[in-house]
Design a protein around this motif. Structure first.
Motif, mmCIF file in Angstrom:
data_model
loop_
_atom_site.group_PDB
_atom_site.id
_atom_site.type_symbol
_atom_site.label_atom_id
_atom_site.label_comp_id
_atom_site.label_asym_id
_atom_site.label_seq_id
_atom_site.Cartn_x
_atom_site.Cartn_y
_atom_site.Cartn_z
ATOM 1 N N LEU A 189 0.771 -1.246 -0.060
ATOM 2 C CA LEU A 189 0.001 0.151 0.089
ATOM 3 C C LEU A 189 0.917 1.349 -0.064
ATOM 4 O O LEU A 189 2.071 1.136 0.591
ATOM 5 N N SER A 190 0.235 2.245 -0.545
ATOM 6 C CA SER A 190 1.050 3.734 -0.579
ATOM 7 C C SER A 190 1.167 3.916 1.081
ATOM 8 O O SER A 190 0.727 3.692 1.909
ATOM 9 N N PRO A 191 2.182 4.835 1.290
ATOM 10 C CA PRO A 191 2.538 5.291 2.642
ATOM 11 C C PRO A 191 1.272 5.943 3.344
ATOM 12 O O PRO A 191 1.014 5.796 4.529
ATOM 13 N N ALA A 192 0.560 6.801 2.510
ATOM 14 C CA ALA A 192 -0.446 7.680 2.884
ATOM 15 C C ALA A 192 -1.678 6.593 3.236
ATOM 16 O O ALA A 192 -2.507 6.806 4.287
ATOM 17 N N ALA A 193 -2.000 5.506 2.500
ATOM 18 C CA ALA A 193 -3.027 4.603 2.608
ATOM 19 C C ALA A 193 -2.536 3.598 4.016
ATOM 20 O O ALA A 193 -3.588 3.645 4.667
ATOM 21 N N ARG A 194 -1.209 3.327 4.105
ATOM 22 C CA ARG A 194 -1.039 2.827 5.538
ATOM 23 C C ARG A 194 -1.193 3.595 6.598
ATOM 24 O O ARG A 194 -1.820 2.935 7.666
ATOM 25 N N THR A 195 -0.880 4.821 6.558
ATOM 26 C CA THR A 195 -0.932 5.593 7.700
ATOM 27 C C THR A 195 -2.454 5.751 8.020
ATOM 28 O O THR A 195 -2.875 5.768 9.273
ATOM 29 N N LYS A 196 -3.182 6.044 6.818
ATOM 30 C CA LYS A 196 -4.705 6.151 7.244
ATOM 31 C C LYS A 196 -5.245 5.015 7.686
ATOM 32 O O LYS A 196 -6.203 4.963 8.603
ATOM 33 N N THR A 197 -5.158 3.844 7.219
ATOM 34 C CA THR A 197 -5.525 2.718 8.025
ATOM 35 C C THR A 197 -5.155 2.250 9.222
ATOM 36 O O THR A 197 -6.244 2.118 10.040
ATOM 37 N N LEU A 198 -4.073 2.539 9.457
ATOM 38 C CA LEU A 198 -3.478 2.197 11.089
ATOM 39 C C LEU A 198 -4.151 3.403 11.826
ATOM 40 O O LEU A 198 -4.730 2.932 13.027
ATOM 41 N N ALA A 199 -4.406 4.560 11.598
ATOM 42 C CA ALA A 199 -5.032 5.342 12.295
ATOM 43 C C ALA A 199 -6.628 5.092 12.579
ATOM 44 O O ALA A 199 -6.862 5.196 13.717
ATOM 45 N N ALA A 200 -7.152 4.654 11.293
ATOM 46 C CA ALA A 200 -8.490 4.296 11.307
ATOM 47 C C ALA A 200 -8.600 3.240 12.322
ATOM 48 O O ALA A 200 -9.669 3.213 13.017
ATOM 49 N N PHE A 201 -7.734 2.060 12.106
ATOM 50 C CA PHE A 201 -8.066 0.990 13.050
ATOM 51 C C PHE A 201 -8.017 1.286 14.594
ATOM 52 O O PHE A 201 -8.775 0.889 15.514
ATOM 53 N N SER A 202 -6.755 2.190 14.694
ATOM 54 C CA SER A 202 -6.395 2.480 16.211
ATOM 55 C C SER A 202 -7.396 3.380 16.935
ATOM 56 O O SER A 202 -7.633 3.365 18.119
ATOM 57 N N SER A 203 -8.002 4.010 16.117
ATOM 58 C CA SER A 203 -9.058 4.887 16.753
ATOM 59 C C SER A 203 -10.287 4.577 16.823
ATOM 60 O O SER A 203 -11.458 5.519 16.998
ATOM 61 N N SER A 204 -10.540 3.504 16.063
ATOM 62 C CA SER A 204 -12.071 2.882 15.921
ATOM 63 C C SER A 204 -12.673 2.575 17.254
ATOM 64 O O SER A 204 -11.936 2.318 18.196
#
Length: 650
Positions: free
Chosen positions: A322-337
């Protein structure tokens, strides 16, 4: 029952912490030090090199964050704007980002009026940042603390920033997840960086798994001098006969319940869904991480599980492609869900999410595919049961992979056996090989196939995921356990819901009993995306035209070959042909003539035999008649004259 070990209050440190640093630590909920913090912080603050090995979730990040801050705060002279005082190197951008956020939390709490440490500088690959931009940000902020991945830091220190960034006053170097950094992929880069840094510095190596081959043998190369080795182990002790005895020593968190489950290859996906549902219904779990072998598998099952799990489940995918931006977005979305048992969140990931990430709300980790590197097993498990919290981890094993349990036991990672689950989430007691395939396997396979038939792109993803899994399976370091020839690839293909088996050498001799390809009109099987389908049709037309042109070209080559044959060769070949033909005609004529001769000879022989037989008969008749007439003459029946007239010439 396991309990979390603590090693005293922060106030008991030999060197008292700065007041605002201690306030931040306590505000984060860390009222007491963990063993790794109590062991390494005093040494690091005394300017000693340290090599620290401790289980995941034991507080290693604070164990180096606090000493770094304290050493910079205790400098006699502030660093100049182009100088850096601390360098933290991490193997992944996700871990580097997490470490950066920890330092930011501290530095944002600095009191007004003091000589503040500038905001830390994060150096990772990103669509929003380039090496040139890194230099600009450094010059604007004057950062004293630099955190990043090896490649980006090398460019920062030895590339575009060589004439800008000064490391003469560097106080501390930290290598987080040191065993990974010392792998082949980072050795050259790390060597260049370390050669560039001043020798008068403090160096700390931190990891959850650090064997002698990984770290101790490399200490000279990375420049540690007389390091203190700190190993924090998890031990279970029990009083037996009035004496305290060690019952168990392990490399996983004390509050982690680690299970293994065995099933058939075709049932693997089914068991994954049942484990998740079991954990939700039984233990009120709401955050999961599921690990797969490859990024292609993550992408594929991210789409498949949406149709198999309840719609209230939220899925996230994370892998290195995944692109760096997509990885950052996914990790943030999961950790803050905000997840609940009625609406759980599941992160599907590769080993990129195995190390160092602090995801405090993860309740369950499931390893759908055991890791290629056995060292990664404990790192995966360590994403749950962090900082004294309870957690549960599962690994799904197939066939002879059960030997993996013994290997992990040797590595001090104990596992408890759990039986496979049936459709009602009850454990199946009959675990024998004779147990028939779960009836839901065929239903799940057909369900996935129906989904794939809606879009050819999904079929392509399925084949790509399966092939990547097979390739990864052949690269297991424990190859004596994970042997492809012993693995049921056709059963795995059922779990993947493939429409047909891919053409690959690994499947050449596979037992295909129980397998049937889906009946598909592959010419009309289309992509849902119009652009993709248009491209496919164009490629089909081009391929058809190419085959036509190749056929025409072949015919033309054959014609030219005939036309361009030398005249002399033509004459010789024709002569040879005529000679062969004349010989053939002559042979037939000779054979015909010989046949006629044989026929004539047979007729002559018959006639001769016939004539000879007639003459012999006449002679015998004449003699008999003469004898009769002689008898008559003797009796006087005829005269001598008559006898002589008839037989005188005989």
């Amino acid at each position: 029952m396991s309990t979390t070990a603590f090693a005293g209050s922060w106030h008991t440190l030999p060197t008292p912490l700065t007041a605002w640093v201690l306030d931040v630590i306590q505000s984060l909920g860390h009222q007491q030090m963990t063993p790794v913090q109590a062991s390494s912080i005093p040494l690091f603050m005394k300017r000693k090199d340290v090599v620290v090995e401790a289980v995941t979730g034991s507080g290693k990040t604070l164990a180096f964050t606090v000493p770094v801050l304290e050493q910079l705060l205790r400098r006699e002279h502030p660093l100049r704007r182009n100088e850096i005082g601390a360098l933290i190197i991490s193997p992944t951008r996700e871990l580097a980002t997490q470490i950066h956020s920890v330092f930011e939390t501290f530095l944002q709490s600095q009191p007004e009026g003091s000589d503040k440490i500038p905001a830390p500088l994060l150096l990772i690959s990103s669509s929003d940042s380039s090496p040139t931009h890194d230099i600009v940000r450094f010059q604007e902020t004057g950062a004293d603390i630099v955190i990043g991945t090896p490649g980006r830091i090398e460019e920062f220190l030895l590339g575009k920033g060589r004439t800008v960034v000064s490391v003469k006053e560097l106080e501390v170097l930290v290598l987080d997840e040191a065993d990974r950094l010392l792998d082949l992929g980072f050795q050259d880069t790390l060597t260049k960086i370390l050669t560039h840094l001043p020798k008068q510095r403090r160096t700390g190596l931190f990891s959850a798994t650090m064997t002698d081959a990984d770290a101790l043998s490399e200490l000279v190369r990375v420049g540690l001098r007389n390091p203190a080795r700190i190993v924090v182990k998890v031990q279970t002790k029990k009083v037996i006969g009035g004496k305290t005895q060690l019952v168990e020593e392990r490399r996983t968190p004390a509050n982690l319940s680690n299970f293994y489950l065995t099933c058939k290859a075709s049932e693997k996906l089914l068991q994954l869904t049942r484990i998740v549902k079991h954990e939700v219904s039984t233990n009120d779990s709401s955050q999961f991480i599921v690990y797969f072998a490859t990024g292609a598998c993550v992408d594929y099952f991210y789409g498949v599980l949406k149709d198999i799990l309840p719609s209230s489940y939220t899925l996230h995918s994370l892998h290195g492609h995944l692109s760096p931006a997509a990885r950052t977005k996914t990790l943030a979305a999961f950790s803050s869900s905000i997840s609940t048992p009625s609406s759980p969140a599941i992160l599907l990931a590769t080993d990129i999410a195995a190390r160092g990430l602090d995801l405090p709300h993860v309740h369950v980790v499931v390893q759908f595919d055991p890791p290629t590197d056995p060292k990664a097993f404990s790192h995966r498990c360590g994403r749950t049961a962090r900082a004294g919290r309870a957690g549960r981890a599962w690994v799904i094993l197939v066939g002879r992979e059960i030997a993996y349990v013994d290997l992990l036991s040797i590595r001090k990672i104990p596992l408890k056996k759990r039986n496979a689950f049936d459709a009602d989430l009850n454990e199946i007691r009959d675990e024998s090989d004779e147990r028939g395939e779960d009836i839901e396997v065929a239903e799940t396979q057909q369900r996935i196939r129906y989904r794939l038939l809606t879009d050819r792109a999904l079929h392509d993803e399925a084949a790509k995921a399966f092939v990547s899994f097979v390739r990864a399976y052949t690269k297991h370091e424990a190859s004596y356990i994970f042997r492809l020839k012993d693995f049921d690839l056709v059963g795995a293909a059922k779990a993947y819901g493939l429409l047909r088996l891919p053409k690959m050498p690994e499947l050449k001799d596979a037992d295909r009993e129980g397998w049937s390809d889906e009946v598909v009109d592959w010419d009309s099987f289309a992509y849902a995306n119009p652009a993709q389908e248009a491209k496919r049709q164009l490629e089909r037309e081009n391929a058809s035209e190419k085959r036509k042109q190749e056929r025409i070209a072949y015919e033309q080559r054959q014609q030219r070959k005939k036309t361009n044959t030398a005249w002399s060769n033509k004459v010789v070949k024709q002569q040879e042909k005529d000679v062969r033909k004349s010989k053939k005609v002559a042979k037939k004529a000779w054979e015909k003539e010989e046949s006629k001769k044989r026929q004539h000879e047979e007729v002559d022989v018959d006639d001769a035999e016939a004539n000879d037989g007639g003459e012999a008969d006449n002679d015998w008749n004449d003699l008999a008649r003469e004898e009769r007439m002689a008898k008559k003459l003797k009796k006087g029946g005829i005269s001598q004259k008559d006898f002589d007239m008839e037989f005188g010439d005989l």
